[in-house]
Write an enzyme that holds these catalytic residues in place. Structure first.
Site, PDB file in Angstrom:
ATOM      1  N   LYS A   1       0.925  -1.061  -0.040  1.00 25.61           N
ATOM      2  CA  LYS A   1       0.015  -0.028  -0.015  1.00 25.61           C
ATOM      3  C   LYS A   1       0.718   1.248  -0.018  1.00 25.61           C
ATOM      4  O   LYS A   1       1.892   1.300   0.242  1.00 25.61           O
ATOM      5  CB  LYS A   1      -0.914  -0.051   1.189  1.00 25.61           C
TER       6      LYS A   1
ATOM      7  N   HIS B   1      -1.774  -5.580   1.388  1.00 21.32           N
ATOM      8  CA  HIS B   1      -3.045  -6.250   1.137  1.00 21.32           C
ATOM      9  C   HIS B   1      -2.915  -7.622   0.798  1.00 21.32           C
ATOM     10  O   HIS B   1      -1.737  -8.028  -0.313  1.00 21.32           O
ATOM     11  CB  HIS B   1      -4.074  -5.498   0.145  1.00 21.32           C
TER      12      HIS B   1
ATOM     13  N   TYR C   1     -12.130  -2.658  -4.168  1.00 20.59           N
ATOM     14  CA  TYR C   1     -12.818  -3.097  -2.727  1.00 20.59           C
ATOM     15  C   TYR C   1     -14.152  -3.114  -2.720  1.00 20.59           C
ATOM     16  O   TYR C   1     -14.984  -3.024  -1.666  1.00 20.59           O
ATOM     17  CB  TYR C   1     -12.002  -2.019  -1.742  1.00 20.59           C
TER      18      TYR C   1
ATOM     19  N   GLU D   1      -8.576 -10.840  -8.026  1.00 24.82           N
ATOM     20  CA  GLU D   1      -7.719  -9.470  -7.726  1.00 24.82           C
ATOM     21  C   GLU D   1      -6.454  -9.696  -8.774  1.00 24.82           C
ATOM     22  O   GLU D   1      -6.263  -8.848  -8.930  1.00 24.82           O
ATOM     23  CB  GLU D   1      -7.179  -9.566  -6.315  1.00 24.82           C
TER      24      GLU D   1
ATOM     25  N   ASN E   1      -2.055   0.045   6.611  1.00 19.04           N
ATOM     26  CA  ASN E   1      -1.680  -1.353   7.237  1.00 19.04           C
ATOM     27  C   ASN E   1      -0.434  -1.809   6.348  1.00 19.04           C
ATOM     28  O   ASN E   1      -0.455  -3.012   6.418  1.00 19.04           O
ATOM     29  CB  ASN E   1      -2.795  -2.401   7.773  1.00 19.04           C
TER      30      ASN E   1
END
Length: 323
Positions: A97, A204, A135, A215, A201
């Site tokens: 990320k 993913h 998402y 994905e 965080n």
């Protein structure tokens, strides 16, 4: 009886513009290989020791180099091989990320240490619409708006990983979703080391086989299109290429400890960040680029400012850096 693993393999012959099919046999006892020409029903390569191929490289979908030929393993050659090597192999989508992009080298080393293989990689900046599509399963969640805003706020690096139980392995490396919880329960995890909270965080990971398929297809379409655009800049930048023979020596994508360390022998000067990165494995080359062949072999990559135009002979990593 001596162990022997069999695969059906394809090799694209650029001279004849043909896709040739072989049976590849691997003998783990001494690391030797043997090849059989399926169409012509004859031995192509007698059993020969070859140090460049290892058992962990052998799975359907893998691309391996055998004496300078890049072979794609398309099918198990017998049930014994499928039972021994095929039961646990998975692919998954891993994404670094925006908040952890500066720690890309550390994260890649973590992936490499877990015996996961980076099959494809791309640095991209998602639009708000693309982040929302990716998402979509969280649309009804209260954190959805903040999540898509954050995920479209800067570059991310998407990777297709392959390995034994890769989906669970990558999620264990990531740690708990909330970074604070990760620091308590999994101190060595990626999120404990590089994450801030439950949204920022660090990474993913797909949570199921179905999610992984969707994905991976989102970033690396198998049909028409190329997925989200890469982040290559076209002004005041240069390009660094890690060729196929060097990838196995410098780790996944050639990135080491710090973002400016591209390989053991090449370092980007301080203050010049990587602005685009990709790993592609192709097996074709078009006629206009044959003049660039090196010693009679196709170039590993023909690129312009970090964008692959054509490649042949294996996978390669590309980095575009601002000057």
């Amino acid at each position: 009886m001596e162990d022997r693993y069999a695969f059906l393999a394809e090799w694209y012959d650029p001279s004849a513009t043909l896709l040739r099919c072989y049976q590849l046999l691997y003998y783990p006892k001494d690391g030797s290989v043997e090849m059989f020409d399926v169409k012509n029903q004859r031995v192509f390569l007698r059993r020969t020791r070859y140090e460049g191929l290892h058992q962990q490289d052998l799975f359907v979908g893998s691309l391996v180099n055998v004496f300078s030929r890049q072979l794609k393993l398309v099918e198990y050659g017998d049930q014994y091989t499928a039972n021994k090597l095929g039961s646990k192999k998975e692919r998954t989508l891993a994404m670094v990320k925006p908040d952890a992009l500066s720690r890309l080298g550390d994260i890649l080393e973590t992936i490499h240490a877990a015996n996961l293989i980076v099959i494809k990689a791309k640095m991209t900046t998602l639009t708000l619409s693309q982040a929302s599509d990716f998402y979509m399963e969280h649309q009804s969640k209260p954190f959805f708006s903040n999540l898509v805003q954050f995920m479209s706020s800067g570059p991310v690096v998407a990777m297709e990983l392959m390995g034994d139980e890769a989906i669970g392995a990558w999620r264990r490396l990531l740690g708990p979703t909330d970074s604070a919880t990760a620091r308590q329960e999994a101190q060595d995890s990626v999120r404990a080391r590089f994450g801030t909270d439950g949204t920022q965080n660090a990474g993913h990971g797909s949570d199921s086989v179905a999610s992984a398929a969707r994905e991976v297809e989102f970033f690396f379409p198998s049909t028409a299109g190329h997925g989200p655009s890469n982040t290559a800049k076209y002004t005041e930048c240069t390009c660094c290429i890690i060729k196929p023979h060097a990838l196995s020596q410098v780790g996944p994508c050639g990135v080491r400890r710090r973002r400016r360390d591209v390989s053991r022998g090449v370092r980007l000067p301080a203050g010049r960040p990587v602005t685009a990165a990709a790993l592609y494995i192709q097996s074709f080359i078009s006629e206009p680029w044959r003049i660039l062949w090196e010693d009679g072999q196709p170039p590993f990559c023909v690129i312009r400012m970090g964008l692959v135009l054509h490649s042949g002979g294996g996978g390669c990593s590309m980095f575009s850096s601002t000057l």
